[in-house]
Design a protein around this motif. Sequence first.
Motif, PDB file in Angstrom:
ATOM      1  N   ILE A  18       0.842  -1.183   0.000  1.00  0.00           N
ATOM      2  CA  ILE A  18       0.000   0.000   0.000  1.00  0.00           C
ATOM      3  C   ILE A  18       0.884   1.242   0.000  1.00  0.00           C
ATOM      4  N   PHE A  19       0.350   2.297  -0.574  1.00  0.00           N
ATOM      5  CA  PHE A  19       1.027   3.583  -0.637  1.00  0.00           C
ATOM      6  C   PHE A  19       0.103   4.606   0.015  1.00  0.00           C
ATOM      7  N   VAL A  20       0.585   5.229   1.078  1.00  0.00           N
ATOM      8  CA  VAL A  20      -0.216   6.208   1.797  1.00  0.00           C
ATOM      9  C   VAL A  20       0.535   7.525   1.869  1.00  0.00           C
ATOM     10  N   GLY A  21      -0.214   8.609   1.975  1.00  0.00           N
ATOM     11  CA  GLY A  21       0.410   9.908   2.155  1.00  0.00           C
ATOM     12  C   GLY A  21       0.285  10.810   0.951  1.00  0.00           C
ATOM     13  N   PHE A  22       1.082  11.844   0.969  1.00  0.00           N
ATOM     14  CA  PHE A  22       1.005  12.976   0.062  1.00  0.00           C
ATOM     15  C   PHE A  22       2.208  12.968  -0.864  1.00  0.00           C
ATOM     16  N   GLY A  23       1.963  13.121  -2.176  1.00  0.00           N
ATOM     17  CA  GLY A  23       3.049  13.207  -3.145  1.00  0.00           C
ATOM     18  C   GLY A  23       2.984  14.506  -3.922  1.00  0.00           C
ATOM     19  N   PHE A  24       3.977  14.762  -4.749  1.00  0.00           N
ATOM     20  CA  PHE A  24       4.034  15.997  -5.539  1.00  0.00           C
ATOM     21  C   PHE A  24       2.806  16.182  -6.429  1.00  0.00           C
ATOM     22  N   ALA A  25       2.214  15.101  -6.900  1.00  0.00           N
ATOM     23  CA  ALA A  25       1.049  15.196  -7.779  1.00  0.00           C
ATOM     24  C   ALA A  25      -0.175  15.764  -7.056  1.00  0.00           C
ATOM     25  N   TYR A  26      -0.113  15.872  -5.751  1.00  0.00           N
ATOM     26  CA  TYR A  26      -1.242  16.373  -4.959  1.00  0.00           C
ATOM     27  C   TYR A  26      -1.092  17.859  -4.618  1.00  0.00           C
ATOM     28  N   MET A  27      -0.119  18.522  -5.223  1.00  0.00           N
ATOM     29  CA  MET A  27       0.165  19.923  -4.901  1.00  0.00           C
ATOM     30  C   MET A  27      -0.894  20.889  -5.418  1.00  0.00           C
ATOM     31  N   SER A  28      -1.686  20.488  -6.409  1.00  0.00           N
ATOM     32  CA  SER A  28      -2.744  21.360  -6.919  1.00  0.00           C
ATOM     33  C   SER A  28      -3.917  20.506  -7.389  1.00  0.00           C
ATOM     34  N   LEU A  29      -5.097  21.111  -7.398  1.00  0.00           N
ATOM     35  CA  LEU A  29      -6.268  20.390  -7.892  1.00  0.00           C
ATOM     36  C   LEU A  29      -6.142  20.081  -9.377  1.00  0.00           C
ATOM     37  N   ILE A  45     -13.878  18.038  -9.286  1.00  0.00           N
ATOM     38  CA  ILE A  45     -12.627  18.766  -9.087  1.00  0.00           C
ATOM     39  C   ILE A  45     -12.611  20.015  -9.959  1.00  0.00           C
ATOM     40  N   GLU A  46     -13.010  19.882 -11.204  1.00  0.00           N
ATOM     41  CA  GLU A  46     -13.037  21.029 -12.115  1.00  0.00           C
ATOM     42  C   GLU A  46     -13.944  22.140 -11.590  1.00  0.00           C
ATOM     43  N   GLU A  47     -15.072  21.780 -10.980  1.00  0.00           N
ATOM     44  CA  GLU A  47     -15.971  22.777 -10.386  1.00  0.00           C
ATOM     45  C   GLU A  47     -15.261  23.562  -9.288  1.00  0.00           C
ATOM     46  N   PHE A  48     -14.499  22.863  -8.461  1.00  0.00           N
ATOM     47  CA  PHE A  48     -13.806  23.519  -7.358  1.00  0.00           C
ATOM     48  C   PHE A  48     -12.603  24.333  -7.840  1.00  0.00           C
ATOM     49  N   ILE A  49     -11.961  23.898  -8.909  1.00  0.00           N
ATOM     50  CA  ILE A  49     -10.800  24.632  -9.434  1.00  0.00           C
ATOM     51  C   ILE A  49     -11.187  26.063  -9.784  1.00  0.00           C
ATOM     52  N   GLY A  50     -12.366  26.251 -10.328  1.00  0.00           N
ATOM     53  CA  GLY A  50     -12.798  27.580 -10.748  1.00  0.00           C
ATOM     54  C   GLY A  50     -13.267  28.491  -9.621  1.00  0.00           C
ATOM     55  N   ASN A  51     -13.291  28.009  -8.401  1.00  0.00           N
ATOM     56  CA  ASN A  51     -13.781  28.802  -7.279  1.00  0.00           C
ATOM     57  C   ASN A  51     -12.603  29.288  -6.428  1.00  0.00           C
ATOM     58  N   GLU A  78     -10.826  15.863  -0.006  1.00  0.00           N
ATOM     59  CA  GLU A  78     -11.885  16.669   0.592  1.00  0.00           C
ATOM     60  C   GLU A  78     -11.702  18.087   0.076  1.00  0.00           C
ATOM     61  N   MET A  79     -12.771  18.635  -0.501  1.00  0.00           N
ATOM     62  CA  MET A  79     -12.730  19.994  -1.049  1.00  0.00           C
ATOM     63  C   MET A  79     -13.870  20.798  -0.429  1.00  0.00           C
ATOM     64  N   LYS A  80     -13.564  22.044  -0.077  1.00  0.00           N
ATOM     65  CA  LYS A  80     -14.567  22.944   0.488  1.00  0.00           C
ATOM     66  C   LYS A  80     -14.406  24.320  -0.139  1.00  0.00           C
ATOM     67  N   SER A  81     -15.544  24.946  -0.386  1.00  0.00           N
ATOM     68  CA  SER A  81     -15.549  26.335  -0.831  1.00  0.00           C
ATOM     69  C   SER A  81     -16.669  27.029  -0.065  1.00  0.00           C
ATOM     70  N   ASP A  82     -16.865  28.307  -0.332  1.00  0.00           N
ATOM     71  CA  ASP A  82     -17.934  29.035   0.340  1.00  0.00           C
ATOM     72  C   ASP A  82     -19.311  28.503  -0.036  1.00  0.00           C
ATOM     73  N   SER A  83     -19.419  27.837  -1.170  1.00  0.00           N
ATOM     74  CA  SER A  83     -20.733  27.408  -1.651  1.00  0.00           C
ATOM     75  C   SER A  83     -20.913  25.893  -1.786  1.00  0.00           C
ATOM     76  N   SER A  84     -19.854  25.105  -1.594  1.00  0.00           N
ATOM     77  CA  SER A  84     -19.971  23.670  -1.826  1.00  0.00           C
ATOM     78  C   SER A  84     -18.926  22.903  -1.020  1.00  0.00           C
ATOM     79  N   GLN A  85     -19.161  21.603  -0.885  1.00  0.00           N
ATOM     80  CA  GLN A  85     -18.164  20.732  -0.256  1.00  0.00           C
ATOM     81  C   GLN A  85     -18.279  19.324  -0.828  1.00  0.00           C
TER      82      GLN A  85
END
Length: 131
Positions: A18-29, A45-51, A78-85
């Motif tokens: 198993i591979f767990v944790g954070f990698g460079f590919a997770y630096m941006s949506l 993800i695309e919806e959240f990128i524009g917010n 997990e993504m959160k914005s002022d209008s969605s999650q």
Amino acid sequence: MGEAYKLDCDTCTYTGNIFVGFGFAYMSLKSIASFVQDAALKRRIEEFIGNPSTRYDAYNALYVCPACQAMRNELFIEMKSDSSQYRSSYACPRCTSVMEKKHIENNALHHLSCPACEKGKLKATFYMDWD
């Protein structure tokens, strides 16, 4: 940086990685969207990128079925914005129960039975860092 573990059952011959944790590919949506295979998740993800109010957390995680002990090594996001999650969740491929995220502490998957024999306990052995 992420970590890779080898899983071994103390009763049968089951092994897995198993591979767990954070990698460079997770630096941006945008980067995450580039490797996600699920079309519905990619659209979310695309919806959240524009917010501009979007905040997110993403990493590789181990998911375990509480009913049958099946395992999946998947993206947690997990993504959160002022209008969605949005928070990722996974259904068990064997029995369709909702899977639970598990953590590895001190090379142990606490109280996790082997998905093959269901009698043994799994030991996690660290073998490398990944990014």
